[in-house]
Design a protein around this motif. Structure first.
Motif, mmCIF file in Angstrom:
data_model
loop_
_atom_site.group_PDB
_atom_site.id
_atom_site.type_symbol
_atom_site.label_atom_id
_atom_site.label_comp_id
_atom_site.label_asym_id
_atom_site.label_seq_id
_atom_site.Cartn_x
_atom_site.Cartn_y
_atom_site.Cartn_z
ATOM 1 N N UNK A 1 -49.521 39.815 28.723
ATOM 2 C CA UNK A 1 -48.583 38.738 29.033
ATOM 3 C C UNK A 1 -48.673 37.632 27.995
ATOM 4 N N UNK A 2 -47.512 37.124 27.582
ATOM 5 C CA UNK A 2 -47.439 36.016 26.632
ATOM 6 C C UNK A 2 -46.489 34.958 27.166
ATOM 7 N N UNK A 3 -46.885 33.707 27.001
ATOM 8 C CA UNK A 3 -46.029 32.576 27.339
ATOM 9 C C UNK A 3 -46.022 31.643 26.130
ATOM 10 N N UNK A 4 -44.832 31.258 25.667
ATOM 11 C CA UNK A 4 -44.758 30.410 24.488
ATOM 12 C C UNK A 4 -43.821 29.234 24.728
ATOM 13 N N UNK A 5 -44.146 28.108 24.060
ATOM 14 C CA UNK A 5 -43.381 26.876 24.200
ATOM 15 C C UNK A 5 -44.306 25.681 24.194
ATOM 16 N N UNK A 6 -43.753 24.504 24.309
ATOM 17 C CA UNK A 6 -44.563 23.286 24.233
ATOM 18 C C UNK A 6 -45.639 23.220 25.317
ATOM 19 N N UNK A 7 -45.312 23.737 26.505
ATOM 20 C CA UNK A 7 -46.260 23.663 27.623
ATOM 21 C C UNK A 7 -47.169 24.887 27.728
ATOM 22 N N UNK A 8 -47.182 25.717 26.692
ATOM 23 C CA UNK A 8 -48.120 26.849 26.655
ATOM 24 C C UNK A 8 -49.470 26.320 26.178
ATOM 25 N N UNK A 9 -50.195 25.702 27.089
ATOM 26 C CA UNK A 9 -51.471 25.046 26.782
ATOM 27 C C UNK A 9 -52.556 25.619 27.686
ATOM 28 N N UNK B 1 -48.629 29.203 22.000
ATOM 29 C CA UNK B 1 -48.555 30.485 22.713
ATOM 30 C C UNK B 1 -49.874 30.750 23.408
ATOM 31 N N UNK B 2 -49.792 31.264 24.635
ATOM 32 C CA UNK B 2 -50.990 31.715 25.339
ATOM 33 C C UNK B 2 -50.827 33.194 25.669
ATOM 34 N N UNK B 3 -51.943 33.917 25.579
ATOM 35 C CA UNK B 3 -51.974 35.356 25.857
ATOM 36 C C UNK B 3 -53.003 35.640 26.938
ATOM 37 N N UNK B 4 -52.697 36.606 27.782
ATOM 38 C CA UNK B 4 -53.676 37.045 28.776
ATOM 39 C C UNK B 4 -53.398 38.499 29.129
ATOM 40 N N UNK B 5 -54.453 39.290 29.218
ATOM 41 C CA UNK B 5 -54.357 40.684 29.653
ATOM 42 C C UNK B 5 -55.004 40.821 31.031
ATOM 43 N N UNK B 6 -54.754 41.958 31.660
ATOM 44 C CA UNK B 6 -55.429 42.286 32.912
ATOM 45 C C UNK B 6 -56.471 43.356 32.619
ATOM 46 N N UNK B 7 -57.666 43.121 33.035
ATOM 47 C CA UNK B 7 -58.760 44.036 32.741
ATOM 48 C C UNK B 7 -58.578 45.362 33.469
ATOM 49 N N UNK B 8 -58.653 46.475 32.685
ATOM 50 C CA UNK B 8 -58.561 47.834 33.250
ATOM 51 C C UNK B 8 -57.413 47.928 34.248
#
Length: 296
Positions: free
Chosen positions: A188-196, A103-110
């Motif tokens: 935002x979250x993306x999960x799976x084998x290609x979440x690298x 799983x990869x996570x990313x937020x947007x600043x402010x």
């Protein structure tokens, strides 16, 4: 609540400021005054260690924000969106993922502070097909100091539509790589084998191309616990994060020290809500919530 295609929204193809005033059920002179004169926001800070500035629309402006929020919330939305959508929440957002895959996570600043009056104007003009003067009037009504207000009911859904092209681009990348993609406001979250990490780099590039900054970027390999929108995902299932355990513990301690009276009753109600919310992740918390009913 019935949902409609974008073209059937009450906000679509507003042909004049007078038409907008009629749809909002407000006097045009009042709308123009709210858009162009005075400070129509309550301003305050929240938080202890890290202060966060809040701009909350005052009563007359709040009514306009509520109506626009309802109109936008009735438009059909992509499956990946879990915020400002009835029947979805930060919990459904978390439960779309698991600890069994990357799983990869990313937020947007402010995020709200970086959704500008201009981006709102372009959404109303290009997507909602409002006339130019209507789009500008509405953009001014719905923003403060050049950006979305942090304390308005309209900001969560409007921030999505103002940058829907960006979210759709990330969704297309997720589909290309067979990933599960969810959005909760700016989380935002993306999960799976290609979440690298290479995929995370691509996502950050998309965000940058749309004029925003990413932060809180994390990569979790399969099997490693992770917290997604306030929910701890482990290989044994969903758990309450440690930070939320501590808040409940502190609330019980504060309650024990409070004398009988309205303030204590209010604290009990708040604690009970927190416990029932926790029970959505760990059902055992429901018993404690029910027992709290007898602490009045």
């Amino acid at each position: 609540m019935k949902r409609y295609p974008l073209g059937q929204s009450r906000l679509y193809n507003v042909t004049s400021p007078a038409d907008l005033a009629t749809r909002l059920g407000m006097d045009l002179e009042v709308l123009e005054h709210l858009a162009n004169h005075g400070d129509n926001y309550k301003r305050f800070n929240v938080g202890k260690a890290k202060k966060r500035a809040v701009q909350e629309p005052k009563d007359r402006l709040k009514q306009a924000h509520l109506k626009v929020s309802r109109w936008l919330s009735r438009i059909e939305t992509p499956e990946y969106l879990h915020s400002a959508v009835r029947g979805r929440s930060y919990i459904t957002n978390a439960k779309a993922h698991s600890a069994e895959v990357n799983l990869i996570k990313v937020d947007i600043k402010s995020f709200f502070q970086n959704v500008t009056t201009h981006s709102v104007y372009l959404f109303l003009l290009d997507t909602m097909k409002c006339r130019k003067d209507v789009a500008m009037l509405l953009a001014k009504l719905l923003t403060v100091d050049g950006h979305l207000p942090t304390g308005s009911s309209v900001s969560p859904i409007l921030s999505f539509y103002a940058h829907k092209r960006m979210f759709d681009e990330i969704a297309a990348l997720a589909q290309e790589r067979n990933l599960r993609f969810t959005v909760y406001v700016d989380d935002m979250c993306l999960s799976g084998d290609e979440a690298v990490r290479a995929t995370l780099f691509r996502v950050r590039g998309i965000i940058a191309r749309h004029g925003l900054k990413s932060h809180k970027c994390r990569y979790f390999p399969a099997g490693v616990p992770r917290v997604v929108t306030g929910s701890a995902l482990t290989i044994r299932g969903f758990r309450l994060p440690h930070r939320r355990h501590l808040k409940i513990k502190d609330a019980f301690e504060n309650l024990d020290a409070m004398p009988e009276g309205p303030l204590r009753d209010k604290a009990i109600d708040a604690l009970r809500s927190r416990l029932f919310e926790a029970a959505q992740l760990e059902p055992a918390w429901a018993d404690r919530a029910r027992s709290t009913l007898f602490k009045r």
